[in-house]
Structure formats: C-alpha cells, structure tokens
Enzyme design. Structure first.
Site, mmCIF file in Angstrom:
data_model
loop_
_atom_site.group_PDB
_atom_site.id
_atom_site.type_symbol
_atom_site.label_atom_id
_atom_site.label_comp_id
_atom_site.label_asym_id
_atom_site.label_seq_id
_atom_site.Cartn_x
_atom_site.Cartn_y
_atom_site.Cartn_z
ATOM 1 N N CYS A 280 -12.853 1.045 8.654
ATOM 2 C CA CYS A 280 -12.012 0.513 7.573
ATOM 3 C C CYS A 280 -12.107 1.389 6.324
ATOM 4 O O CYS A 280 -13.189 1.856 5.968
ATOM 5 C CB CYS A 280 -12.477 -0.888 7.184
ATOM 6 S SG CYS A 280 -12.586 -2.045 8.562
ATOM 7 N N SER A 281 -10.976 1.552 5.624
ATOM 8 C CA SER A 281 -11.010 2.233 4.335
ATOM 9 C C SER A 281 -11.664 1.307 3.314
ATOM 10 O O SER A 281 -11.656 0.091 3.478
ATOM 11 C CB SER A 281 -9.593 2.616 3.895
ATOM 12 O OG SER A 281 -8.773 1.475 3.821
ATOM 13 N N LYS B 285 -9.986 6.752 4.466
ATOM 14 C CA LYS B 285 -11.309 6.352 4.948
ATOM 15 C C LYS B 285 -12.435 6.888 4.058
ATOM 16 O O LYS B 285 -13.326 6.148 3.666
ATOM 17 C CB LYS B 285 -11.486 6.857 6.386
ATOM 18 C CG LYS B 285 -12.855 6.606 6.971
ATOM 19 C CD LYS B 285 -13.052 5.134 7.272
ATOM 20 C CE LYS B 285 -14.518 4.750 7.310
ATOM 21 N NZ LYS B 285 -15.106 4.599 5.965
ATOM 22 N N CYS C 264 0.822 -1.219 0.000
ATOM 23 C CA CYS C 264 0.000 0.000 0.000
ATOM 24 C C CYS C 264 0.854 1.265 0.000
ATOM 25 O O CYS C 264 0.327 2.365 -0.108
ATOM 26 C CB CYS C 264 -0.934 0.003 1.203
ATOM 27 S SG CYS C 264 -1.659 -1.602 1.511
ATOM 28 N N HIS D 93 -9.150 4.234 -0.993
ATOM 29 C CA HIS D 93 -7.788 3.707 -0.876
ATOM 30 C C HIS D 93 -7.482 2.729 -2.006
ATOM 31 O O HIS D 93 -7.443 1.520 -1.797
ATOM 32 C CB HIS D 93 -7.651 3.050 0.509
ATOM 33 C CG HIS D 93 -6.294 2.515 0.827
ATOM 34 N ND1 HIS D 93 -5.129 3.019 0.289
ATOM 35 C CD2 HIS D 93 -5.900 1.506 1.661
ATOM 36 C CE1 HIS D 93 -4.095 2.338 0.767
ATOM 37 N NE2 HIS D 93 -4.533 1.412 1.587
#
Lengths: 130, 382
Positions: B204-205, B326, B83, B330
C-alpha cells in the site's frame, strides 16, 4: 461518514428489487433512472433471488471506525442468478474461506450503527450456503 | 491548438510535514516552479486537491492559494477527481494554454492528509458511498478485490505483487523527495501486516502531505524560460463505472485503457514508444493492472514485469523511477503533478542517479478511486 438516509426510505433497496432494462435486458441493482449499458430509461422491476456467487472478495483487517469490532471480516462482490452484482459482507463463517466461486444466500441484516446516536442501518449480507 | 510545453517545476518533500500547512506547501511548490522558469507572473492557476474540505476543513482553494502566492486577482480554479485531481489539473492547464486563452499557467496539486482526519473514511468518499462504503469496504479492500480477481483470472500471486513494491522502493531510494526512500526486501513485503487480504501494508502507498507545481506556456515562448522545455504531446481523460460491482470484469481497469488510447492517438505514438513512465501504483496490484491497460505488456502478463526487471531502471520501460506512490508517497491531489515532474526531469536529462538514458518520450498515468477516472499524459523532450 453519514450514511445516505434515503437508503432507508427507498423500499426497493431493502426488498432487493432490481431494474431490468426493457431495451437491452441488463439488470441493475439498485434500480437506476438510465441504463448504464444502452441509456434506455424504461425498466421493469425484478425481484432478485436471495442468493448468488462470489465474483471476487477480500478480508478487511484494517476497517473504518464503525466496523472496528467486526474486523477481520470478509467482503465480496456477489452476482445473483439474474445477473445483478452487489457489494456485501459475507458472515457466519471463517472470512478466509470466502473466495471467488463460493455460493451465498443473501440475508437482511444490521449493517452498522450510524453516529453517536447509533441509528440502525440495514441491508443485505451474504451467508455461505451449507 | 497551440503546442504546449512545461518550462518549470517545483515540489515539496513528500512525507509527514507537521510544520507546514496546506497553504505553506502550495507556496513552496508554486514558487519553486516559478523560480525554475524565471517567471514573475502567471495568467491562471489550477489547484488539484482531492479533499481540503475533509482533510483540513478548507474549501475554496483557488482564491486561497492565489492569495498565498501574492497573486490575488489571478484566476484560480480548484479541480477534483479524487486521487487523479492533479493529473486533471494538468490537463485543464494544458487546454487553457493550447486554446490560446492564456500564455502562462500554473498547474498544481496539493494534499494535507496527516492532520487528524480519519484518512480511511475520507479516502473512501472516492468510492461509491451508497453501494460500497455503506457496507464496510475500504480503499485497500477495493484494490484487494481487484487483486483477487486478477489472481483468479491470470494466476497473479502475492509474490508477483510484492516485487512491484521491492522495485519501486529501490527506485525511491534514489529520490531525496521520497517519504520512504529505504529499500525493502521481498521477505519484508511478504511478512508485513495484512491490511485487506491479499494486500499487506507494504503493498500500500502511504498517507502523505505534499505539494507539486509545473508551469506551462506555448512551445514558441518556451525558450524564454528554459533551455530544455518538455512538450505535452498527448492528453487523455476517461471514466469507468464507479462501483466495482458494475465493472464488466473487476480485474481490468477500463478507464485506464480508454484514457491511454486517447492520449496515444493524440500524440501519434504507441506504448512501444514510451521510454519512461510514472504509473499510479497506489497499491502494488494497481501497477500490474495499469501496465497492462497502458499496453506496455499483454493483458495477464503484468505480474512478471517487476520481477523480471522489464519495468525496473535499465529495463525495457522503466516504471515509477521516482519510487512511485509506494516509496515517494501519495498526497492524493499532488500525485498527478509529481508524476509529471518526474517525467519532465527525466526528459530534461536531470534525473541524476535514476536517469533513464536517452529518454525522449515519457508517459504519466494518474487515476481516481478504484479506477473510475484515469488521466494519461504523454511528453516529449525538445
């Protein structure tokens, strides 16, 4: 994801044999070639106690496909008395009770079945000490 | 080394972009950056992407993307650090310009996650396959374990984490590129479904498609492309133990601290000098751990920052004014570049409703896996 087949072919993994660095005393499981703490390359074999303490934990509610039938299940980082830490499921209990500080024994269990042909993958799981 | 500036930026909207393939998204972002700077050529291209191979079955992204930009022949390099791929692509582009090897370099990040791949399994390849994923852990599961360790050590609560999501959605509501620009309430976050205890869905994103690109050149040439270049004054990249079990303390993100330390040292600034920051909030707990590791707050006090407004717009150090991972979304490989675009825009004074007043120095922090790699950049308006 295909599991690493050598997990089955390296006996020290399923015997819970760790390496203790002869340079600094660090215990690593599974054994490595080079000590992550001091970079020495000389290890002695240590048989880990089949027990440990939960360092941190979670309950997986949204699992990978292969674990769909087991969710929700608890996972924990467990530290053995020798200082080795390993990631395991903690089973045979209410998963919400698996919290830091819990004492578990480490038992040899089926972890999952790989792929369409269902190859059995073994390893260790934690079980709360009664 | 030469001084280096960002002179142009372009990005797609973030979201489920079913009508655009990986190459289409790349072309849109890259052309956006070139047009922003009025540039008609580049000397080199970096493509940050975590896993074209697993998400859409496409590797060899360097030449493919150069081709689709009409620039076959130009050197193009695919960069992977899970990431953090975008942030590392930016660092390599920076190094290529700073070294004098090239004058005009495009740093890009791309990811197409909504195309039928098993996202949980693909993302898990950024964790330790043999020691973690084999046993059934997921990415939210790893961050949930970081959260529980942080809760046990510092008294952080689920509500503290929920405030991070509330704050970032409030920021993201002002970003027309965001995947989920709506605000959420504390109650909605706390009542959302459990993913990996104690992390809920709204901690969570999301799963996102998107691409982002920035154009870099030597500072002395920057005025040819823009009136308001932004200098890169620090770059730090560090690694930490891959498996959570091998970390000295799972509550602390060592790699983030190390990468920040080297970026601060290079820039000659400290955490108190940062006026706006984009931080890797892949999960709400990550923002709490990262602002501690970056030195914005003391270790163990990150839990209070979002609730008290310290990291909100108008606060001491506004964090994730873009909405963060968020709310903005992402697309893993694109995130590091999108973060740089937000800080670039802020330091140019062009952030509109979410502008941080008089921002001169900004920071981005982008990490891979459960924190095994982290890259920090520090920027200054010119």
């Amino acid at each position: 994801m295909p599991s690493p087949r050598y997990t089955r072919e390296i006996p020290s993994r399923y015997r819970l044999e760790a390496g203790r660095c002869k340079g600094c005393g660090k215990v690593v499981y599974p054994a490595r070639r080079i000590c992550p703490a001091c970079r020495a390359a000389d290890f002695e074999t240590v048989n880990l106690s089949r027990k440990g303490t939960v360092v941190t934990s979670t309950v997986i509610h949204v699992p990978p496909d292969e674990f769909l039938m087991e969710a929700p299940y608890a996972m924990a980082v467990v530290e053995t008395p020798e200082g080795a830490r390993l990631m395991t499921q903690v089973v045979d209990c209410d998963p919400s009770t698996v919290l830091p500080g819990m004492e578990v024994s480490l038992e040899f269990r089926l972890i999952r079945k790989e792929g369409k042909s269902g190859i059995l993958c073994y390893g260790h799981k934690g079980v709360p000490v009664a | 080394m030469r001084e280096v500036a960002i002179v142009g930026a372009g990005m797609t909207r973030f979201g489920e972009l079913w009508g655009q393939s990986l190459r289409d998204m790349f072309a849109e972002a890259a052309v956006g950056a070139l047009n922003d700077a009025g540039a008609d050529h580049v000397d080199s291209i970096y493509v940050g992407c975590m896993s074209g191979g697993q998400f859409v079955g496409q590797e060899h992204l360097g030449p493919l993307m150069a081709d689709h930009l009409g620039m076959t022949g130009v050197p193009a390099t695919h960069v992977e650090s899970a990431c953090a791929s975008g942030g590392v692509a930016l660092r390599l582009a920076y190094m290529e310009v700073a070294s004098g090897m090239s004058d005009l370099v495009l740093a890009t990040g791309i990811e197409k996650m909504n195309d039928g791949a098993d996202v949980t399994n693909v993302l898990a390849t950024a964790a330790d396959q043999e020691l973690e994923v084999y046993y059934g852990v997921t990415f939210p599961g790893l961050y949930a374990m970081i959260a529980r360790a942080h809760m046990a050590k510092y008294g952080t609560t689920e509500e503290d984490m929920a405030w991070v999501s509330v704050k970032n959605h409030r920021h993201g509501a002002m970003n027309d590129k965001a995947q989920f620009p709506g605000e959420v309430t504390l109650e909605q976050v706390m009542a959302s479904s459990m993913v990996a205890a104690p992390l809920r869905l709204l901690h969570c994103s999301p799963v996102t498609d998107g691409a982002a690109a920035v154009l870099l050149c030597p500072l002395e040439q920057a005025k040819e492309y823009t009136d308001r270049p932004v200098k890169i004054i620090g770059s730090g990249l560090a690694t930490g133990s891959m498996a959570l079990a091998d970390r000295a303390d799972p509550a602390d993100l060592d790699a983030v601290q190390r990468s920040a330390r080297s970026a601060y040292k290079m820039a000659g600034v400290g955490p108190r000098d940062i006026q706006v920051a984009e931080v890797h909030d892949c999960f709400s707990i990550a923002e709490i751990c990262c602002i501690e590791a970056l030195g914005f707050v003391e270790p163990g006090t990150g839990k209070d920052a979002a609730r008290e407004g310290f990291t909100a717009l108008g606060g001491c150090v506004p964090v994730n004014t873009s909405g963060g991972l968020k709310s903005k979304g992402h697309p893993v490989g694109a995130t590091g570049i999108a973060q740089a675009i937000e800080v670039f825009t802020q330091l140019q004074g062009k952030a509109g409703a979410r502008q941080v007043e008089n921002a001169r120095v900004g920071l981005t922090q982008n990490m891979g896996g459960s924190g095994a790699s982290s890259v920090v950049h520090i920027f200054q308006g010119v």
